[in-house]
Design a protein around this motif. Structure first.
Motif, mmCIF file in Angstrom:
data_model
loop_
_atom_site.group_PDB
_atom_site.id
_atom_site.type_symbol
_atom_site.label_atom_id
_atom_site.label_comp_id
_atom_site.label_asym_id
_atom_site.label_seq_id
_atom_site.Cartn_x
_atom_site.Cartn_y
_atom_site.Cartn_z
ATOM 1 N N UNK A 19 0.817 -1.224 0.000
ATOM 2 C CA UNK A 19 0.000 0.000 0.000
ATOM 3 C C UNK A 19 0.850 1.274 0.000
ATOM 4 N N UNK A 20 2.129 1.149 0.298
ATOM 5 C CA UNK A 20 2.998 2.339 0.390
ATOM 6 C C UNK A 20 3.076 3.045 -0.959
ATOM 7 N N UNK A 21 3.148 4.368 -0.887
ATOM 8 C CA UNK A 21 3.209 5.183 -2.099
ATOM 9 C C UNK A 21 4.570 5.857 -2.302
ATOM 10 N N UNK A 22 5.246 6.219 -1.200
ATOM 11 C CA UNK A 22 6.480 7.002 -1.315
ATOM 12 C C UNK A 22 7.685 6.344 -0.653
ATOM 13 N N UNK A 23 7.478 5.808 0.555
ATOM 14 C CA UNK A 23 8.633 5.312 1.305
ATOM 15 C C UNK A 23 8.258 4.193 2.255
ATOM 16 N N UNK A 75 5.388 5.494 4.384
ATOM 17 C CA UNK A 75 4.991 6.830 3.917
ATOM 18 C C UNK A 75 5.008 7.878 5.016
ATOM 19 N N UNK A 76 5.768 7.637 6.074
ATOM 20 C CA UNK A 76 5.836 8.577 7.183
ATOM 21 C C UNK A 76 4.511 8.758 7.887
ATOM 22 N N UNK A 77 3.597 7.770 7.710
ATOM 23 C CA UNK A 77 2.249 7.903 8.255
ATOM 24 C C UNK A 77 1.813 6.747 9.148
ATOM 25 N N UNK A 78 2.402 5.588 8.940
ATOM 26 C CA UNK A 78 2.015 4.413 9.722
ATOM 27 C C UNK A 78 3.269 3.666 10.152
ATOM 28 N N UNK A 79 3.321 3.324 11.438
ATOM 29 C CA UNK A 79 4.437 2.539 11.963
ATOM 30 C C UNK A 79 3.950 1.128 12.265
ATOM 31 N N UNK A 136 10.137 8.207 12.666
ATOM 32 C CA UNK A 136 10.752 8.913 11.537
ATOM 33 C C UNK A 136 12.037 9.609 11.973
ATOM 34 N N UNK A 137 11.995 10.289 13.102
ATOM 35 C CA UNK A 137 13.186 10.987 13.597
ATOM 36 C C UNK A 137 14.292 10.001 13.953
ATOM 37 N N UNK A 138 13.928 8.891 14.604
ATOM 38 C CA UNK A 138 14.927 7.889 14.987
ATOM 39 C C UNK A 138 15.568 7.278 13.747
ATOM 40 N N UNK A 139 14.749 6.913 12.774
ATOM 41 C CA UNK A 139 15.312 6.302 11.567
ATOM 42 C C UNK A 139 16.266 7.260 10.865
ATOM 43 N N UNK A 168 0.322 10.076 15.518
ATOM 44 C CA UNK A 168 1.298 11.025 14.977
ATOM 45 C C UNK A 168 2.566 11.156 15.821
ATOM 46 N N UNK A 169 2.446 11.083 17.137
ATOM 47 C CA UNK A 169 3.627 11.211 17.993
ATOM 48 C C UNK A 169 4.555 10.007 17.835
ATOM 49 N N UNK A 170 3.998 8.806 17.766
ATOM 50 C CA UNK A 170 4.823 7.609 17.588
ATOM 51 C C UNK A 170 5.424 7.553 16.188
#
Length: 172
Positions: free
Chosen positions: A11-15, A120-124, A153-156, A146-148
């Motif tokens: 389902x991912x579109x970008x990343x 996609x920076x939206x689901x972990x 995203x920041x950790x990666x 959003x916080x998780x």
């Protein structure tokens, strides 16, 4: 058990990024046991190692999804990480970009306590492992919080910035 990462990757579109933090997984895996006995994958015999995961990555990359994997590892590396390192050519062949970060170079980074995928920076997707490296009974946990997601995203990206590209990493 919840669907595997390949469903979210489809389902991912970008990343799609994956952070691995353990020095061992599934020590009873037949592939790992064979490796311990001296069996190595033959790069030239793709049919012996290419599988559904590789198809899923290749398909995602083909539609423009950047697939990156970062591994934080203790050095000297464990036997299991040596096994992973030797087989990383399969990830690369599918289209992943892989980097390695020696754990001592991760000092000062705020990292989640477990492996995760971020789509996609939206689901972990967090992976919960048992002490012996197996996914526990309910081992996958998806979140859109959003916080998780931002934490992941920041950790990666912090790991990615410090990590060594696979082609330059020489394990100790």
């Amino acid at each position: 058990m919840r669907p595997p990462a390949r469903d979210a990757l489809a389902r991912a579109q970008r990343s799609a990024v994956h952070l691995e933090l353990r020095d061992a997984y599934m020590l009873d895996d037949p592939g790992y046991i064979a490796w311990q006995q001296g069996v190595r994958l033959d790069r030239g015999e793709r049919s012996t190692w290419w599988n559904g995961w590789h198809d899923a990555v290749r398909e995602a990359v083909g539609r423009g999804v950047a697939v990156r994997r970062a591994r934080v590892v203790s050095e000297p590396i464990s036997d299991y990480v040596s096994y992973e390192y030797g087989n990383t050519f399969t990830n690369l062949a599918a289209g992943e970009v892989v980097r390695w970060l020696p754990r001592r170079r991760a000092t000062g980074l705020a990292l989640p306590s477990m492996d995760f995928w971020l789509f996609d920076g939206e689901q972990a997707l967090f992976h919960h492992f048992t002490g012996n490296g197996r996914l526990d009974e309910d081992g996958r946990e998806y979140t859109d919080d959003p916080a998780l997601v931002k934490l992941c995203a920041d950790a990666f990206e912090a790991v990615w910035e410090r990590a060594v590209p696979h082609e330059h990493y020489r394990p100790r």
